[in-house]
Design an enzyme around this catalytic site. Structure first.
Site, mmCIF file in Angstrom:
data_model
loop_
_atom_site.group_PDB
_atom_site.id
_atom_site.type_symbol
_atom_site.label_atom_id
_atom_site.label_comp_id
_atom_site.label_asym_id
_atom_site.label_seq_id
_atom_site.Cartn_x
_atom_site.Cartn_y
_atom_site.Cartn_z
ATOM 1 N N ASP A 208 -0.969 -18.075 26.235
ATOM 2 C CA ASP A 208 -0.001 -17.198 25.566
ATOM 3 C C ASP A 208 -0.428 -16.933 24.114
ATOM 4 O O ASP A 208 0.079 -16.020 23.480
ATOM 5 C CB ASP A 208 1.388 -17.858 25.552
ATOM 6 C CG ASP A 208 2.399 -17.096 26.400
ATOM 7 O OD1 ASP A 208 2.090 -15.954 26.797
ATOM 8 O OD2 ASP A 208 3.491 -17.645 26.646
ATOM 9 N N LYS B 168 5.356 -13.154 36.538
ATOM 10 C CA LYS B 168 4.070 -13.777 36.204
ATOM 11 C C LYS B 168 3.466 -14.443 37.438
ATOM 12 O O LYS B 168 2.277 -14.323 37.714
ATOM 13 C CB LYS B 168 4.253 -14.786 35.058
ATOM 14 C CG LYS B 168 4.505 -14.071 33.731
ATOM 15 C CD LYS B 168 5.056 -14.973 32.639
ATOM 16 C CE LYS B 168 5.478 -14.119 31.447
ATOM 17 N NZ LYS B 168 6.200 -14.870 30.407
ATOM 18 N N GLN C 244 8.040 -20.765 29.169
ATOM 19 C CA GLN C 244 8.849 -19.560 28.986
ATOM 20 C C GLN C 244 9.867 -19.765 27.862
ATOM 21 O O GLN C 244 10.614 -20.744 27.872
ATOM 22 C CB GLN C 244 9.562 -19.218 30.314
ATOM 23 C CG GLN C 244 10.297 -17.907 30.285
ATOM 24 C CD GLN C 244 9.376 -16.696 30.133
ATOM 25 O OE1 GLN C 244 8.329 -16.597 30.757
ATOM 26 N NE2 GLN C 244 9.775 -15.778 29.267
#
Ligand code: NAP
Length: 300
Positions: free
Chosen positions: A119, A53, A97
């Site tokens: 997200d 990422k 994460q």
């Protein structure tokens, strides 16, 4: 029939090229888009995902803030880190994460500002999917939607079968395609006779994490098959959930693994971060931005 390949790597590259111009426009207006990625602990797979990422951000001109916290970080400290990032105008997207060690993931996700939830896992964005009006669609299903678009198929009225009902892939995927007026069936581990459902699919999307789950006898002639699964075999080879070699002889379109859905997930994360930065520009002090109207799923 041999299926045509839906090339996620190529689409991803094309989209990322387009991002550069958007970043340049933002920078001209004094905004450098920024994504904060929080990693708690040292799960090796998570470290690889976070690394990818951060690398993608650099490639596209997005500033990345990599926050690595030790695995024994108290929940209160993780929440304080998120509060700091919520208030930081240089940060347009915040990602934590998953999975998280010893920390209640839901309360952490809920602490992320809806305006920075790139997200798409905050309850607001999840609920937005139900009514077809979310700010940030979750990245993997969003990427699948764009891959489907490249086939030129109108999903309205099609039978779509989604195998896998997780909160991050299967369920949002089903909701996004329902919004586009597909007839959607969701299957999961307790589904009896999976093949009875998959054989009816004009579009079959598989996200179960079970290599070899979908074999040719389960696929309708001419179906579009999207394989979200990523599985590492004992010999180190990465495969999806679909028997690619067999199924490609029946499908009209198919995604490979690797090179299908995988590259799109990170690309859509950057897309969401850029959208967040663009939204922030319209209203100085984006935390006060109360315009929830962002119907990106409608005809996106
Ligand atoms: P997950 O949370 O483990 O969910 C798996 C889902 O599949 C569950 O709903 C489970 O049913 C269902 N399932 C398991 N075995 C099944 C079977 N035999 N028949 C039918 N359904 C079955 O996994 P996830 O996070 O959604 O990820 C799914 C796969 O996609 C994994 O391989 C993951 O690595 C991959 N993935 C790829 C990307 C990408 O960027 N390409 C992104 C995310 C995930 P129950 O609900 O009944 O348990």
């Amino acid at each position: 029939m041999t299926a045509r390949i839906i090339d996620g790597k190529a689409l991803s590259k094309q989209l990322r090229e387009g991002f550069k111009a958007r970043v340049a426009t933002l920078v001209e207006q004094g905004v450098t888009p920024g994504l904060a990625v929080i990693l708690v602990g040292d799960n090796p797979a998570s470290r690889v995902y976070v690394g990818n990422k951060v690398k993608a951000c650099e490639e596209c001109g997005v500033r990345s803030f990599h926050i690595a916290l030790p695995s024994d970080t108290p929940q209160a400290e993780v929440l304080a880190t998120i509060a700091r990032l919520n208030a930081d105008p240089a940060v347009h997207g915040i990602l934590i994460q998953l999975p998280l060690p010893h920390i209640d993931g839901r309360s952490v996700l809920e602490a992320i500002s809806v305006h920075k939830d790139v997200d798409g896992f905050h309850l607001y964005n999840v609920g937005g999917l139900v009514v077809g009006n979310t700010i940030f669609p979750p990245c993997t299903p969003y990427g699948v939607q764009l891959l489907l678009d490249t086939t030129g198929t109108d999903v309205a009225g099609k039978n779509v079968v989604v195998v896998g009902a997780s909160n991050i892939v299967g369920k949002p995927m089903a909701l996004m395609l329902l919004q586009r007026e597909a007839t959607v069936t969701i299957c999961h581990a307790r589904t009896r006779d999976l093949a009875q459902h998959t054989i009816l699919a004009d579009i079959l999307i598989v996200a179960a994490g079970r290599p070899g789950l979908i074999v040719p006898q389960m696929v309708k002639q001419g179906a579009i098959v999207i394989d979200v699964g990523i599985n590492r075999l004992p010999d180190g080879k990465i495969v999806g959930d679909v028997d690619f070699e067999g199924v490609k002889e029946k499908a009209s379109w198919i995604t490979p693994v690797p090179g299908g859905v995988g590259p799109m997930t990170v690309t859509m994360l950057i897309e969401n971060t850029l959208r967040s930065a663009e939204r922030a520009l319209h209203v100085p002090g984006s935390e006060d931005y109360q315009d929830w109207e962002a119907p990106v799923l409608k005809g996106a």
